[in-house]
Design a protein around this motif. Structure first.
Motif, PDB file in Angstrom:
ATOM      1  N   LEU A 148      68.134  37.011  76.283  1.00  0.00           N
ATOM      2  CA  LEU A 148      68.988  37.356  75.581  1.00  0.00           C
ATOM      3  C   LEU A 148      68.556  37.659  74.118  1.00  0.00           C
ATOM      4  N   VAL A 149      67.879  36.573  73.436  1.00  0.00           N
ATOM      5  CA  VAL A 149      67.442  36.812  72.164  1.00  0.00           C
ATOM      6  C   VAL A 149      66.547  38.096  71.912  1.00  0.00           C
ATOM      7  N   PHE A 150      65.671  38.225  72.903  1.00  0.00           N
ATOM      8  CA  PHE A 150      64.741  39.497  72.847  1.00  0.00           C
ATOM      9  C   PHE A 150      65.337  40.590  73.033  1.00  0.00           C
ATOM     10  N   ALA A 151      66.474  40.737  73.531  1.00  0.00           N
ATOM     11  CA  ALA A 151      67.493  41.745  73.720  1.00  0.00           C
ATOM     12  C   ALA A 151      68.600  41.818  72.343  1.00  0.00           C
ATOM     13  N   VAL A 152      68.908  40.817  72.011  1.00  0.00           N
ATOM     14  CA  VAL A 152      70.107  40.724  70.874  1.00  0.00           C
ATOM     15  C   VAL A 152      69.621  41.168  69.446  1.00  0.00           C
ATOM     16  N   TRP A 153      68.209  40.503  69.247  1.00  0.00           N
ATOM     17  CA  TRP A 153      67.673  40.562  67.976  1.00  0.00           C
ATOM     18  C   TRP A 153      67.400  42.030  67.710  1.00  0.00           C
ATOM     19  N   PRO A 154      66.761  42.525  68.593  1.00  0.00           N
ATOM     20  CA  PRO A 154      66.501  44.343  68.090  1.00  0.00           C
ATOM     21  C   PRO A 154      67.606  44.994  68.206  1.00  0.00           C
ATOM     22  N   LEU A 155      68.548  44.905  68.959  1.00  0.00           N
ATOM     23  CA  LEU A 155      69.924  45.471  68.832  1.00  0.00           C
ATOM     24  C   LEU A 155      70.427  45.352  67.447  1.00  0.00           C
ATOM     25  N   GLY A 156      70.678  44.129  67.046  1.00  0.00           N
ATOM     26  CA  GLY A 156      71.177  43.984  65.741  1.00  0.00           C
ATOM     27  C   GLY A 156      70.144  44.745  64.712  1.00  0.00           C
ATOM     28  N   ALA A 157      68.860  44.601  64.914  1.00  0.00           N
ATOM     29  CA  ALA A 157      68.049  45.152  63.557  1.00  0.00           C
ATOM     30  C   ALA A 157      67.936  46.560  63.659  1.00  0.00           C
ATOM     31  N   VAL A 158      68.338  47.274  64.694  1.00  0.00           N
ATOM     32  CA  VAL A 158      68.291  48.736  64.605  1.00  0.00           C
ATOM     33  C   VAL A 158      69.882  49.547  64.480  1.00  0.00           C
ATOM     34  N   ILE A 159      70.820  48.466  64.413  1.00  0.00           N
ATOM     35  CA  ILE A 159      72.128  49.101  64.117  1.00  0.00           C
ATOM     36  C   ILE A 159      72.339  49.945  62.963  1.00  0.00           C
ATOM     37  N   GLY A 160      71.726  49.602  61.836  1.00  0.00           N
ATOM     38  CA  GLY A 160      71.580  50.255  60.677  1.00  0.00           C
ATOM     39  C   GLY A 160      71.162  51.647  60.852  1.00  0.00           C
ATOM     40  N   PHE A 161      70.410  51.824  61.876  1.00  0.00           N
ATOM     41  CA  PHE A 161      69.806  53.290  61.983  1.00  0.00           C
ATOM     42  C   PHE A 161      70.126  53.993  62.889  1.00  0.00           C
TER      43      PHE A 161
ATOM     44  N   LYS B  42      76.906  53.789  67.167  1.00  0.00           N
ATOM     45  CA  LYS B  42      77.024  52.407  66.825  1.00  0.00           C
ATOM     46  C   LYS B  42      77.971  51.500  67.402  1.00  0.00           C
ATOM     47  N   THR B  43      79.294  51.838  67.704  1.00  0.00           N
ATOM     48  CA  THR B  43      80.158  51.135  68.374  1.00  0.00           C
ATOM     49  C   THR B  43      79.475  50.439  69.774  1.00  0.00           C
ATOM     50  N   SER B  44      78.953  51.415  70.592  1.00  0.00           N
ATOM     51  CA  SER B  44      78.264  50.700  71.743  1.00  0.00           C
ATOM     52  C   SER B  44      77.253  49.665  71.256  1.00  0.00           C
ATOM     53  N   PHE B  45      76.365  50.005  70.463  1.00  0.00           N
ATOM     54  CA  PHE B  45      75.370  49.073  70.073  1.00  0.00           C
ATOM     55  C   PHE B  45      76.043  47.684  69.577  1.00  0.00           C
ATOM     56  N   TYR B  46      77.104  47.810  68.637  1.00  0.00           N
ATOM     57  CA  TYR B  46      77.919  46.603  68.400  1.00  0.00           C
ATOM     58  C   TYR B  46      78.387  45.991  69.548  1.00  0.00           C
ATOM     59  N   LEU B  47      78.815  46.530  70.342  1.00  0.00           N
ATOM     60  CA  LEU B  47      79.791  46.027  71.492  1.00  0.00           C
ATOM     61  C   LEU B  47      78.630  45.043  72.381  1.00  0.00           C
ATOM     62  N   TRP B  48      77.524  45.812  72.586  1.00  0.00           N
ATOM     63  CA  TRP B  48      76.505  44.781  73.221  1.00  0.00           C
ATOM     64  C   TRP B  48      75.865  43.939  72.515  1.00  0.00           C
ATOM     65  N   HIS B  49      75.591  44.173  71.019  1.00  0.00           N
ATOM     66  CA  HIS B  49      74.657  42.980  70.283  1.00  0.00           C
ATOM     67  C   HIS B  49      75.933  41.634  70.145  1.00  0.00           C
ATOM     68  N   GLU B  50      77.237  42.030  70.023  1.00  0.00           N
ATOM     69  CA  GLU B  50      78.188  41.042  69.692  1.00  0.00           C
ATOM     70  C   GLU B  50      78.337  40.317  70.997  1.00  0.00           C
ATOM     71  N   SER B  51      78.706  40.892  71.991  1.00  0.00           N
ATOM     72  CA  SER B  51      78.961  40.523  73.488  1.00  0.00           C
ATOM     73  C   SER B  51      77.689  39.426  73.826  1.00  0.00           C
ATOM     74  N   LEU B  52      76.433  40.249  73.863  1.00  0.00           N
ATOM     75  CA  LEU B  52      75.561  39.152  74.231  1.00  0.00           C
ATOM     76  C   LEU B  52      75.232  38.167  73.246  1.00  0.00           C
ATOM     77  N   GLY B  53      75.324  38.279  71.910  1.00  0.00           N
ATOM     78  CA  GLY B  53      75.365  37.141  71.041  1.00  0.00           C
ATOM     79  C   GLY B  53      76.139  36.091  71.350  1.00  0.00           C
ATOM     80  N   PHE B  54      77.497  36.296  71.633  1.00  0.00           N
ATOM     81  CA  PHE B  54      78.781  35.432  71.860  1.00  0.00           C
ATOM     82  C   PHE B  54      78.019  34.848  73.223  1.00  0.00           C
ATOM     83  N   LEU B  55      77.461  35.486  74.204  1.00  0.00           N
ATOM     84  CA  LEU B  55      77.087  34.795  75.509  1.00  0.00           C
ATOM     85  C   LEU B  55      76.065  33.573  75.137  1.00  0.00           C
TER      86      LEU B  55
END
Length: 175
Positions: free
Chosen positions: A23-36, A42-55
């Motif tokens: 999960l860290v190897f998925a969440v970290w890159p998702l968060g890193a690329v959101i700005g790009f 973006k909403t979809s990236f945020y949803l996955w980043h936040e949901s997996l992070g909360f998990l």
């Protein structure tokens, strides 16, 4: 001569370790690329980043419970300074992997975007939209991301050092 069997971590500890690692190897890159990412995606990236992070938060809390309830296996002999470094990195990872999703959750809420876990479950927050503290919490979240990356690199380097250089059974305890 056959290799002696290694005492290992409890199966739940192993499972939580490897699930959180993935999960860290998925969440970290998702968060890193959101700005790009383009605004319409973006909403979809945020949803996955936040949901997996909360998990990750809940898995880390469960992992911490297992850690306190089940005695870890003895580590192979190593110099005291090396053992202290290993313990420091491990506990810093525990703390950072719990603090990170909390800071992200609070930052998102402070910016006025309450969490809908995986788009399905609304999650209550102790803070609502708070424009005054949102940037501060976001900075904490940002620096925790780099802290986690650094700690993961140290953790992996330590595991590789024990596997390749020392050729001891440190890594096998978590496999």
């Amino acid at each position: 001569m056959p290799k002696q069997s290694v005492s290992s971590f409890h199966p739940l500890a192993k499972g939580f370790h490897w699930i959180v690692a993935v999960l860290v190897f998925a969440v970290w890159p998702l968060g890193a690329v959101i700005g790009f990412i383009k605004d319409d995606a973006k909403t979809s990236f945020y949803l996955w980043h936040e949901s997996l992070g909360f998990l990750v938060l809940w898995l880390m809390l469960a992992r911490l419970c297992v850690r306190f309830l089940k005695t870890p296996p003895p580590r192979p002999a190593m110099p005291a300074a090396q053992a202290r470094l290993a313990d420091t990195v491990q506990w810093a990872l525990y703390i950072a992997l719990i603090a990170m999703p909390i800071s992200g959750f609070l930052a998102t809420n402070a910016h006025g975007f309450p969490l809908q876990w995986f788009g399905l479950i609304p999650v209550w927050s102790p803070i609502g939209k708070s424009p005054d503290i949102a940037p501060v919490i976001s900075v904490v979240h940002y620096w925790l991301s780099w802290t986690i990356l650094t700690l993961v690199v140290l953790h992996v380097a330590g595991a590789l050092y024990h596997r390749v250089i020392r050729r001891d059974d440190t890594l096998e305890r978590m496999l």
